[in-house]
Design an enzyme around this catalytic site. Structure first.
Site, PDB file in Angstrom:
ATOM      1  N   TRP A 199       0.846  -1.190   0.000  1.00  0.00           N
ATOM      2  CA  TRP A 199       0.000   0.000   0.000  1.00  0.00           C
ATOM      3  C   TRP A 199       0.890   1.252   0.000  1.00  0.00           C
ATOM      4  O   TRP A 199       1.886   1.301   0.731  1.00  0.00           O
ATOM      5  CB  TRP A 199      -0.894  -0.010   1.255  1.00  0.00           C
ATOM      6  CG  TRP A 199      -1.695   1.238   1.383  1.00  0.00           C
ATOM      7  CD1 TRP A 199      -2.827   1.555   0.685  1.00  0.00           C
ATOM      8  CD2 TRP A 199      -1.404   2.361   2.216  1.00  0.00           C
ATOM      9  NE1 TRP A 199      -3.261   2.802   1.046  1.00  0.00           N
ATOM     10  CE2 TRP A 199      -2.407   3.329   1.991  1.00  0.00           C
ATOM     11  CE3 TRP A 199      -0.397   2.640   3.133  1.00  0.00           C
ATOM     12  CZ2 TRP A 199      -2.436   4.551   2.634  1.00  0.00           C
ATOM     13  CZ3 TRP A 199      -0.425   3.870   3.787  1.00  0.00           C
ATOM     14  CH2 TRP A 199      -1.445   4.809   3.538  1.00  0.00           C
ATOM     15  N   ASP A 366     -16.986  10.479  -2.703  1.00  0.00           N
ATOM     16  CA  ASP A 366     -16.295   9.249  -2.284  1.00  0.00           C
ATOM     17  C   ASP A 366     -17.055   8.574  -1.142  1.00  0.00           C
ATOM     18  O   ASP A 366     -18.258   8.817  -0.923  1.00  0.00           O
ATOM     19  CB  ASP A 366     -14.837   9.591  -1.912  1.00  0.00           C
ATOM     20  CG  ASP A 366     -13.878   8.450  -2.172  1.00  0.00           C
ATOM     21  OD1 ASP A 366     -13.834   7.535  -1.335  1.00  0.00           O
ATOM     22  OD2 ASP A 366     -13.169   8.445  -3.203  1.00  0.00           O
ATOM     23  N   ASP A 367     -16.374   7.775  -0.408  1.00  0.00           N
ATOM     24  CA  ASP A 367     -16.925   6.947   0.677  1.00  0.00           C
ATOM     25  C   ASP A 367     -17.755   7.766   1.675  1.00  0.00           C
ATOM     26  O   ASP A 367     -17.383   8.892   2.009  1.00  0.00           O
ATOM     27  CB  ASP A 367     -15.715   6.331   1.408  1.00  0.00           C
ATOM     28  CG  ASP A 367     -16.103   5.172   2.291  1.00  0.00           C
ATOM     29  OD1 ASP A 367     -17.297   4.931   2.455  1.00  0.00           O
ATOM     30  OD2 ASP A 367     -15.180   4.513   2.814  1.00  0.00           O
ATOM     31  N   ARG A 443      -9.848  -3.506   7.772  1.00  0.00           N
ATOM     32  CA  ARG A 443     -10.545  -2.221   7.862  1.00  0.00           C
ATOM     33  C   ARG A 443     -11.956  -2.412   8.452  1.00  0.00           C
ATOM     34  O   ARG A 443     -12.921  -1.855   7.976  1.00  0.00           O
ATOM     35  CB  ARG A 443     -10.647  -1.566   6.491  1.00  0.00           C
ATOM     36  CG  ARG A 443     -10.699  -0.065   6.564  1.00  0.00           C
ATOM     37  CD  ARG A 443     -11.103   0.533   5.229  1.00  0.00           C
ATOM     38  NE  ARG A 443     -11.080   1.980   5.286  1.00  0.00           N
ATOM     39  CZ  ARG A 443     -11.676   2.763   4.408  1.00  0.00           C
ATOM     40  NH1 ARG A 443     -12.319   2.247   3.390  1.00  0.00           N
ATOM     41  NH2 ARG A 443     -11.614   4.054   4.523  1.00  0.00           N
ATOM     42  N   ASP A 478     -14.212   0.479  -5.342  1.00  0.00           N
ATOM     43  CA  ASP A 478     -13.089   0.253  -4.436  1.00  0.00           C
ATOM     44  C   ASP A 478     -13.124  -1.173  -3.875  1.00  0.00           C
ATOM     45  O   ASP A 478     -14.144  -1.873  -3.957  1.00  0.00           O
ATOM     46  CB  ASP A 478     -13.208   1.285  -3.293  1.00  0.00           C
ATOM     47  CG  ASP A 478     -11.884   1.602  -2.619  1.00  0.00           C
ATOM     48  OD1 ASP A 478     -10.917   0.861  -2.822  1.00  0.00           O
ATOM     49  OD2 ASP A 478     -11.839   2.600  -1.864  1.00  0.00           O
ATOM     50  N   ASN A 480     -11.209  -2.796  -0.349  1.00  0.00           N
ATOM     51  CA  ASN A 480     -10.224  -2.374   0.646  1.00  0.00           C
ATOM     52  C   ASN A 480      -9.677  -3.445   1.571  1.00  0.00           C
ATOM     53  O   ASN A 480      -9.185  -3.126   2.652  1.00  0.00           O
ATOM     54  CB  ASN A 480     -10.820  -1.240   1.485  1.00  0.00           C
ATOM     55  CG  ASN A 480     -10.712   0.081   0.758  1.00  0.00           C
ATOM     56  OD1 ASN A 480      -9.613   0.522   0.429  1.00  0.00           O
ATOM     57  ND2 ASN A 480     -11.831   0.703   0.472  1.00  0.00           N
ATOM     58  N   ASP A 548      -2.865   5.395  -3.067  1.00  0.00           N
ATOM     59  CA  ASP A 548      -3.288   6.403  -2.095  1.00  0.00           C
ATOM     60  C   ASP A 548      -2.153   7.362  -1.781  1.00  0.00           C
ATOM     61  O   ASP A 548      -2.347   8.342  -1.068  1.00  0.00           O
ATOM     62  CB  ASP A 548      -3.746   5.727  -0.792  1.00  0.00           C
ATOM     63  CG  ASP A 548      -5.167   5.199  -0.915  1.00  0.00           C
ATOM     64  OD1 ASP A 548      -5.874   5.588  -1.868  1.00  0.00           O
ATOM     65  OD2 ASP A 548      -5.567   4.387  -0.067  1.00  0.00           O
TER      66      ASP A 548
HETATM   67  C1  DGJ Z   1      -9.351   3.684  -0.423  1.00  0.00           C
HETATM   68  C2  DGJ Z   1      -9.148   4.493  -1.667  1.00  0.00           C
HETATM   69  O1  DGJ Z   1      -7.907   4.235  -2.226  1.00  0.00           O
HETATM   70  C3  DGJ Z   1      -9.323   5.974  -1.344  1.00  0.00           C
HETATM   71  O2  DGJ Z   1      -9.093   6.747  -2.479  1.00  0.00           O
HETATM   72  C4  DGJ Z   1     -10.711   6.204  -0.806  1.00  0.00           C
HETATM   73  O3  DGJ Z   1     -11.656   5.952  -1.805  1.00  0.00           O
HETATM   74  C5  DGJ Z   1     -10.955   5.321   0.390  1.00  0.00           C
HETATM   75  N1  DGJ Z   1     -10.650   3.945   0.117  1.00  0.00           N
HETATM   76  C6  DGJ Z   1     -12.370   5.448   0.864  1.00  0.00           C
HETATM   77  O4  DGJ Z   1     -12.678   4.570   1.840  1.00  0.00           O
END
Ligand code: DGJ
Length: 734
Positions: A199, A366-367, A443, A478, A480, A548
């Protein structure tokens, strides 16, 4: 261009202006590999097929004690009958045997190329784009048929491969390994390049010598991963950006994979790539088929820049399917780093309004807009609006944003669920998890079991409602966390070996359904930054959030590494706030933009919070990007100086007609009192005269052979003397 079959010698010659790929049927019926590399004459019969060893310790023919598969170069080798290297496939039969022996049973050659059911794959626009060879091999004892697919492309140094396994018998076959490609090369004097990281530092190039033993990368994370990318280069030891032989290998797949090179003690090299066989077991009953993902083989005899340029063109033209295919991408503003989940409609409208004033074209929410999503602990799985934050719904917000003259997009993470969600409360068995064991969280979220069609269906319906009731032009998808405890609750024990792959097939099917229902939407893939940046994703989402890490300096390395295997138009790159969230480093707004412009440009901050001078710079950057984005995103890319080997990095793009070029120069930490360092341009017209940043009169050959200084010599060229300073050179033909 095309495919010739030399009937008498039983050799297939796939060729175009750049490459030849020659396959032969061995004396015992196996499909052998004869040549892959720079174009040779298509009438040439390849002679050097080796089937005999000296004092072979196992022999495949009674009448010839030196005949051995151990020496052979094979296209889809089995294990267990004399070839001791890594096999391409492995099938467990009901009697417990894994021994198989595929022999040639026929072939077909045709114009064009077929798709692969349920999987992403390169495609032709017209049949004359490519020619395909299907070689059918069978094992009569086990009742297996394997079809090997080869497509050679018109005017591209590219061959695509995949395999289809079919149960022709009555008994169950358990496919334990089914790779997409095996390439047996006659020598092992190569260097391997992998693109690795984690990451916030994705796809750094890393080299290893291949001349002895096994070299391997893999993902078992359920996604292709930031740790190692499913793209590998094998090159000659003296190959560099501008000269030498190099081969690229992409797996068109977004899940677990393996790529392995094995140098044997006879000095040969076997390269294989495909679905990771760990935890894989795919039962085929009578008549059923299994298709492997596709692998893309690209080739250059002229160095890594040339290889990357071919790859970029190929992926843009034959993998990306989108209304934005080969089109300039909208300049976007995303609210994530500005607000995270802490926003309401007013805050969002304020950010969007300032974006419009700056000249952006698309606003992305976004989120945090759905369910009870106020932090990482809740909401995933509930794809309906959070009315406390957005009382007018997504529809109301999208309308207001559209009325400002901006397009509107949303973020989703459809593969995940939080324990605190309506979805999980209603369907606790819809997550992946081993029976009677705790689940590993990532997460604070769990992974939905996309191997179950009803799960995909439910998410589709929820998303369909949101999208069809609003005005949505863009979706950031996304993902995560990695997959753990990969077990489908309620599924049969003998079906569990399918779950990883079925999961990815579920992801692809949801993409496909959404694309069909909403063909105008621009998708951007994302996985905690760039943890699922692969050729498979590009089939659905033509751009991917690259990392990120938006630090102006670190990003140079990430985008530089990414550019080896992926086009600039696929690299999501934004200017974010400084000091940077990930590194704490301050880099000026111009320096941040000078790296982000080599991508699908955008912003990731609240433009209300920057100074007036900075805002004026942003307006200027956007005007500039609108003028030049076609060259940035679709020009030919030349990597000139690597950030991994020097303090100052440089690259450039050149328009197809060589009229315009843009060169980015990125300085690391300053070293005092150094001599002159020149960066030499590439791809210009040597005879033409160019201006640089609007002045001067420089022949293309001067700029390419002599170059320009990267440090401030007389103050003429490069004025940024601070650490991490950058410069963008705009070069025009006069
Ligand atoms: C991870 C992404 O890489 C970010 O750009 C953003 O969208 C976050 N997640 C949101 O939770």
């Amino acid at each position: 261009m095309g495919i010739i079959f030399h009937e008498e010698e039983k050799q297939f010659h796939l060729y175009n202006d750049y490459i030849s790929y020659v396959i032969g049927i061995c004396p015992d019926g196996e499909v052998g590999h004869l040549y892959y590399g720079k174009r040779i004459h298509e009438k040439q019969i390849v002679k050097a097929y080796q089937t005999r060893g000296v004092r072979a310790l196992c022999c495949n023919r009674k009448e010839d004690e030196n005949y051995t598969k151990e020496m052979a170069q094979l296209e889809y080798p089995a294990f267990g009958n004399g070839d001791f290297r890594t096999p391409a496939y492995e099938i467990l039969q009901e009697n417990g045997s894994r021994v198989t022996n595929l022999v040639y049973a026929g072939h077909r050659i045709y114009a064009g190329k077929k798709g692969i059911p349920g999987l992403p794959a390169s495609y032709v626009e017209k049949d004359s784009d490519a020619t395909t060879l299907e070689i059918v091999c069978e094992d009569a004892v086990a009742g297996i048929r394997v079809t090997l697919f080869y497509t050679i492309w018109e005017q591209r140094p590219v061959v695509c491969r995949h395999a289809r396994l079919e149960n022709m018998g009555e008994e169950m076959l358990d496919v334990r390994r089914a790779l997409s490609l095996c390439l047996d090369l006659p020598d092992a004097e190569y260097t391997w390049m992998q693109f690795q990281g984690a990451w916030a530092r994705e796809r750094y190039p890393m080299e290893r010598d291949l001349s002895a033993g096994i070299t391997e990368i893999e993902s078992m994370r359920g996604h292709s991963s930031a740790n190692v990318n499913p793209f590998v280069i094998i090159k000659r030891k003296d190959t560099n950006e501008v000269q030498g032989e190099a081969m690229g290998f992409h797996l068109v797949y977004s899940g677990n994979f393996v790529a392995r090179a094995q140098a044997d003690t006879y000095g040969k090299l076997r390269f294989v790539m495909g679905l990771n066989p760990q935890w894989f077991s795919w039962k085929l009953s009578s008549g059923e088929v299994f298709d492997t993902p596709e692998a893309i083989l690209s080739y250059s005899a002229k160095g890594l820049n040339d290889l990357s340029q071919s790859i970029h063109g190929f992926l843009n033209d034959h993998m990306v399917r989108s209304p934005y295919k080969n089109k300039p991408r909208p300049i976007l503003l995303n609210n994530w780093e500005a607000t995270e989940m802490n926003f309401d409609e007013e805050k969002i409208l304020n950010i969007a309004k300032k974006g419009k004033e700056a000249g952006v074209e698309l606003f992305v929410l976004d989120d945090g807009w759905f369910g009870a999503r106020n932090d990482d602990y809740a909401g995933l799985g509930d794809w309906f609006v959070n009315a406390n934050k957005l009382p007018n719904g997504i529809y109301g917000l999208s309308k207001k944003i559209n009325d400002m003259g901006l397009q509107f997009g949303i973020w989703i993470e459809p593969e995940m669920v939080n324990e605190d969600s309506e979805l999980y409360r209603a369907h606790p068995d819809w997550v992946l998890g081993a029976p009677n064991r705790p689940r590993t969280l990532g997460r604070h979220q769990m992974v939905l079991d996309y191997s179950k069609p009803e799960v995909v269906d439910c998410i589709y319906k929820q998303l369909y409602d949101v999208i069809s009731n609003a005005s949505i032009h863009y979706i950031k998808w996304d993902m995560n966390r990695s997959i753990t405890e990969c077990y489908s609750l309620g599924g049969a024990p003998e079906e569990q070996g399918k779950v990883y792959h079925k999961y990815i097939l579920g992801v692809y099917s949801l993409y496909e359904r959404l694309m069909k229902a909403f063909p105008e939407i621009l998708f951007e893939s994302c996985a905690s930054g760039g943890a699922r940046f692969d050729a498979g994703m590009l089939y659905y989402a033509p751009q991917a959030w690259c990392s990120d890490d938006t630090d102006g300096h670190e990003r140079v390395k990430i985008q530089y590494g990414t550019s080896y295997g992926y086009p600039i138009a696929s690299i999501g790159a934004h200017v974010s706030a400084a000091p940077n969230q990930q590194t704490g480093r301050f880099v000026t707004i111009d320096d941040r933009a000078n790296i982000a412009c080599f991508g699908t440009f955008g912003y990731e901050l609240d433009l209300n919070e920057i100074s007036d001078e900075e805002f004026a710079r942003v307006q200027q950057q956007i005007r500039f990007m609108k003028e030049y984005r076609e060259v940035f995103q679709y020009g030919k890319l030349y990597r000139l100086q690597s950030p991994f080997t020097k303090d100052t990095a440089a690259w450039m793009v050149v328009s197809k007609d060589r009229e315009v070029a843009l060169l980015g120069l990125y300085r690391g930490c300053k070293t005092p009192n150094v001599g002159i360092d020149l960066v030499r341009m590439q791809g210009l017209d040597p005879e033409a005269s160019y201006t640089v940043n609007g002045s001067g009169d420089f022949y293309g050959d001067y700029l390419m052979e002599h170059g320009i200084p990267t440090i401030d010599t007389e103050g003429d060229w490069f004025h940024g003397n601070e650490d991490f300073s950058t410069e963008l050179f705009v070069i025009h033909k006069q």
